[in-house]
Design an enzyme around this catalytic site. Structure first.
Site, short mmCIF file in Angstrom:
data_model
loop_
_atom_site.label_atom_id
_atom_site.label_comp_id
_atom_site.label_asym_id
_atom_site.label_seq_id
_atom_site.Cartn_x
_atom_site.Cartn_y
_atom_site.Cartn_z
N HIS A 9 -42.06 -27.99 -6.70
CA HIS A 9 -42.10 -28.35 -5.27
C HIS A 9 -42.63 -29.79 -5.11
O HIS A 9 -42.03 -30.61 -4.41
CB HIS A 9 -43.00 -27.35 -4.54
CG HIS A 9 -43.19 -27.62 -3.08
ND1 HIS A 9 -42.46 -26.99 -2.10
CD2 HIS A 9 -44.04 -28.46 -2.42
CE1 HIS A 9 -42.83 -27.42 -0.92
NE2 HIS A 9 -43.81 -28.32 -1.07
N GLU A 10 -43.75 -30.06 -5.78
CA GLU A 10 -44.34 -31.40 -5.64
C GLU A 10 -43.45 -32.46 -6.27
O GLU A 10 -43.34 -33.58 -5.75
CB GLU A 10 -45.74 -31.44 -6.27
CG GLU A 10 -46.78 -30.50 -5.64
CD GLU A 10 -46.98 -30.71 -4.15
OE1 GLU A 10 -46.70 -31.82 -3.65
OE2 GLU A 10 -47.41 -29.76 -3.46
N HIS A 62 -40.99 -33.53 -3.80
CA HIS A 62 -41.52 -34.56 -2.88
C HIS A 62 -41.50 -35.94 -3.53
O HIS A 62 -41.24 -36.95 -2.87
CB HIS A 62 -42.95 -34.23 -2.46
CG HIS A 62 -43.04 -33.11 -1.45
ND1 HIS A 62 -42.18 -32.99 -0.39
CD2 HIS A 62 -43.91 -32.06 -1.35
CE1 HIS A 62 -42.50 -31.91 0.33
NE2 HIS A 62 -43.56 -31.33 -0.24
N HIS A 81 -39.76 -30.66 3.26
CA HIS A 81 -39.84 -29.19 3.27
C HIS A 81 -38.53 -28.61 3.77
O HIS A 81 -37.85 -29.20 4.61
CB HIS A 81 -41.00 -28.73 4.17
CG HIS A 81 -42.34 -28.98 3.54
ND1 HIS A 81 -43.48 -29.15 4.28
CD2 HIS A 81 -42.72 -29.09 2.24
CE1 HIS A 81 -44.50 -29.36 3.47
NE2 HIS A 81 -44.06 -29.33 2.22
N CYS A 82 -38.20 -27.44 3.28
CA CYS A 82 -36.91 -26.82 3.59
C CYS A 82 -37.16 -25.57 4.45
O CYS A 82 -38.15 -24.85 4.26
CB CYS A 82 -36.22 -26.44 2.29
SG CYS A 82 -34.64 -25.64 2.52
N CYS A 109 -35.97 -21.11 -0.93
CA CYS A 109 -35.86 -22.41 -1.63
C CYS A 109 -37.24 -22.87 -2.09
O CYS A 109 -38.23 -22.69 -1.37
CB CYS A 109 -35.24 -23.45 -0.69
SG CYS A 109 -35.21 -25.11 -1.38
N CYS A 160 -32.41 -24.45 -2.89
CA CYS A 160 -31.20 -24.11 -2.14
C CYS A 160 -30.14 -25.20 -2.39
O CYS A 160 -30.46 -26.25 -2.93
CB CYS A 160 -31.52 -24.00 -0.64
SG CYS A 160 -31.80 -25.57 0.17
N CYS A 180 -30.98 -28.66 -0.97
CA CYS A 180 -32.03 -29.39 -1.69
C CYS A 180 -31.54 -29.81 -3.07
O CYS A 180 -31.91 -30.88 -3.58
CB CYS A 180 -33.30 -28.54 -1.77
SG CYS A 180 -34.09 -28.37 -0.16
#
Lengths: 182, 465
Positions: free
Chosen positions: A125-126, A129, A135-136, A141, A160, A163
């Site tokens: 996740h990071e 970024h 953010h989704c 996702c 997803c 993304c």
């Protein structure tokens, strides 16, 4: 991508993160030598560690090799307005921070690999970024925001398709990779 | 999909502002920051903000004071109060003053996500409500005719009375005063509302085409008439026929229309069989129709037939108290139709708009507001945004020469007196010869055919608003 264990007993978590980065994003990822934990960022009133300060420090004084670096810590991280954060990064930045502190299982019934899977999710996740992904809204996702470990457990280890597309375009921009690499 | 909002963080601590900013940017929102209430108000003046996170304790203007100002001056913006010193009283007080929510620092990250989701939902509902309300106003009754002046109130009072009968109505008023809207309102208020409202601009169609459009034709009636077609007089069956610029209809067709109005029957071109029709006629003109004036080409019998009920709609310069309402209405209307958010007007701009004569009436106001909104650099329109309304050759600093004042005043009096020089001379307190000399000296143009004592003020042929 480099993964740095910043503190003791983080080597296995670092290997798991590196494996996921390579497996999911097909990016070269190596575990870098262990360094001391960033205890300088302790906030004595909150008894927690300021994630923003740590990122700023590693951004300026951290290792200089890889294009993106994920630092793993075993400290309780916070941002001034939040009670805690699992990880922290800057949009399009170079350094991400992931804490295993609140991610490891606390009850004996929970197997230890749950914690490592959570760490991998937060790291991906990071990293998203760092490649300027926001953010989704899709709850299925990895870029969906998860404020507690319960929500994090419901998110699968998947990006997803929107993304994935954004990530692919970002990787092409950053690494000049051919299309359909991700 | 979640809305991407424009968010402002108002906190005197930079570390808090940056922390919020980073988090919201990760969710794709646009984030501005302000270190004080005064700075926040300045930025709000410059651009629209969807949501403010305001620290309750700040030096200078407190969070609650800022909340008061935002609620009063920027009601579209939602405010969430944040504080490190929570108490039930403060929370209740903030909510009473109009805060959308209340957060106690530090809070869990998912709490912020919930607040954001709740506010996005509120804004979505509010947008839908405003859109539907605006849409409903467009299609129902006469709520969308703007005016609180006495003159317009008299017109509004006439509408339901007129709607109750089927007598022909003649609407007079300068171009852009809203004649078609009044006609629609009469139709919508009458029993004929479920049936069609058919508007025709008589000035826009050549005579032969207008005839075919109104009366219809049978196959082979003229070259190109490959099949039979109903005219508007049949199509409108049960509804209201609105003839705009009725003074443009030729005398020959006036006879045909008069017959239809009297017999309630229409004969298609090329046919001999009359068809029964039932409609209400509303006519409109921006000219001063006078059947005694041969050059106007208006038949006396036709004029009196269409002029059973006469409603005169006053020009905007005689009901200047309606201008602020109209401007506000068009700003809101444009907010629905454009993505640009300009929703405020300075007092200087309002004074400028009120001082202007608006020869194009309400239509000109709408166009001026639209132009100003499209070219606006900030959310608040100032008098500079309406600089194009200054008549050419006249200094914009308000200093006007005595000659120019005299010229403009003579023009205004002539217009008010329908270009009747004798009446204008009486109003001005000078004799006709002197007035004629001044008209020539200043090169004041009067409409062709209006020079003399019974002239008219023809401002063009545009259809009524």
């Amino acid at each position: 991508v480099g993964v740095v264990p910043a503190g003791s007993d983080l080597l296995s978590a670092a290997k798991v993160v590196a494996g996921h980065v390579t497996g999911f994003l097909q990016l070269a990822c190596q575990v870098l030598p262990e360094i001391a934990g960033p205890t300088f960022a302790l906030d004595r009133q909150r008894h927690q560690y300021n994630a923003g300060r740590i990122i700023d420090f590693y951004d300026q004084c951290g290792c200089s090799g890889p294009a993106k670096v994920i630092y793993l810590v075993n400290l309780d991280l916070f941002e001034p307005v939040f009670t805690h954060v699992f990880g922290e990064s800057r949009m399009g930045g170079r350094v991400a921070l992931v804490s295993v502190h609140r991610l490891m299982p606390t009850e004996p019934a929970q197997p230890p690999h749950w914690g490592l899977e959570r760490v991998a999710k937060v790291a991906l996740h990071e990293l998203g970024h760092l490649f300027a992904l926001t953010h989704c809204d899709d709850t299925g996702c990895l870029m969906h925001f998860a404020g507690d470990s319960g929500v994090l457990d419901t998110i699968p280890l998947l990006f997803c398709r929107y993304c994935r597309q954004s990530l692919e375009e970002a990787l092409i921009r950053y690494c000049r990779l051919p299309r359909s690499r991700v | 999909m979640k809305d991407r909002l424009c968010i402002m963080i108002v906190d005197d601590e930079s570390i808090v502002r940056e922390s919020f900013k980073r988090w919201f940017e990760k969710s794709g929102h646009r984030v501005l920051t302000a270190a004080s209430g005064a700075e926040a108000l300045r930025r709000l003046e410059a651009e629209p903000i969807d949501l403010l996170f305001v620290d309750i304790k700040m030096p200078g203007m407190s969070g609650l004071e800022l909340l008061d100002r935002v609620s009063a001056d920027f009601p579209d913006a939602s405010v969430v109060i944040i504080t490190a010193y929570g108490s039930i009283d403060t929370a209740v007080n903030a909510m009473k003053k109009g805060a959308s929510d209340y957060l106690l620092k530090p809070f869990k990250p998912d709490q912020l996500d919930l607040v954001l989701e709740k506010i996005s939902q509120q804004r979505r509902l509010s947008r839908q409500f405003n859109y539907l309300k605006g849409h409903l106003e467009q299609i129902t009754r006469f709520d969308n005719i703007i005016g609180r002046s006495e003159a317009m109130q008299e017109v509004f009072a006439l509408i339901p009375e007129v709607a109750a009968s089927s007598a022909p109505v003649l609407l007079t008023g300068e171009t852009g005063t809203g004649k078609e809207l009044i006609a629609k309102a009469i139709h919508a208020t009458s029993d004929r509302a479920p049936c069609p409202f058919v508007p025709i601009n008589c000035g826009a169609l050549p005579e032969s085409l207008l005839e075919s459009e109104l009366f219809g034709h049978v196959k082979g009636a003229f070259t190109g008439a490959e099949r039979s077609s109903k005219g508007f007089l049949e199509i409108v069956d049960g509804g209201t026929l609105f003839l705009d610029e009725v003074g443009e209809i030729s005398p020959r067709m006036q006879v045909d229309l008069l017959r239809v109005l009297q017999e309630h029957q229409v004969v298609r071109l090329g046919s001999r069989h009359p068809v029964d029709v039932d409609f209400r006629l509303i006519s409109a003109t921006s000219r001063q129709l006078d059947p005694r004036r041969v050059e106007q080409g208006v038949r006396e019998d036709f004029f009196y037939r269409i002029n059973v009920i006469h409603i005169d709609i006053p020009p905007l310069r005689r009901r200047k108290e309606d201008i602020p309402l109209l401007v506000d209405h068009f700003l809101k209307k444009l907010a629905h139709h454009t993505s640009k958010r300009v929703d405020r007007l300075t007092n200087a701009a309002l004074m400028q708009l009120t001082a202007y004569d608006w020869p194009g009436n309400v239509r000109e106001v709408e166009n001026a507001v639209e132009r100003a909104v499209v070219l606006a650099k900030s959310r608040t329109l100032d008098n500079g945004d309406f600089a194009f309304l200054q008549p050419s050759g006249i200094p914009s600093d308000g200093r006007t020469s005595l000659k120019e004042v005299e010229r403009r005043y003579i023009c205004q009096v002539l217009a008010d007196c329908n270009q009747n020089v004798t009446r204008a001379a009486e109003v001005l307190g000078i004799n006709r010869t002197t007035l004629h000399k001044k008209i020539n000296r200043y090169g004041i143009q009067r409409s062709e055919g209006t020079k003399g004592d019974g002239g008219r003020n023809d401002r063009g042929r545009g259809s009524g608003r």
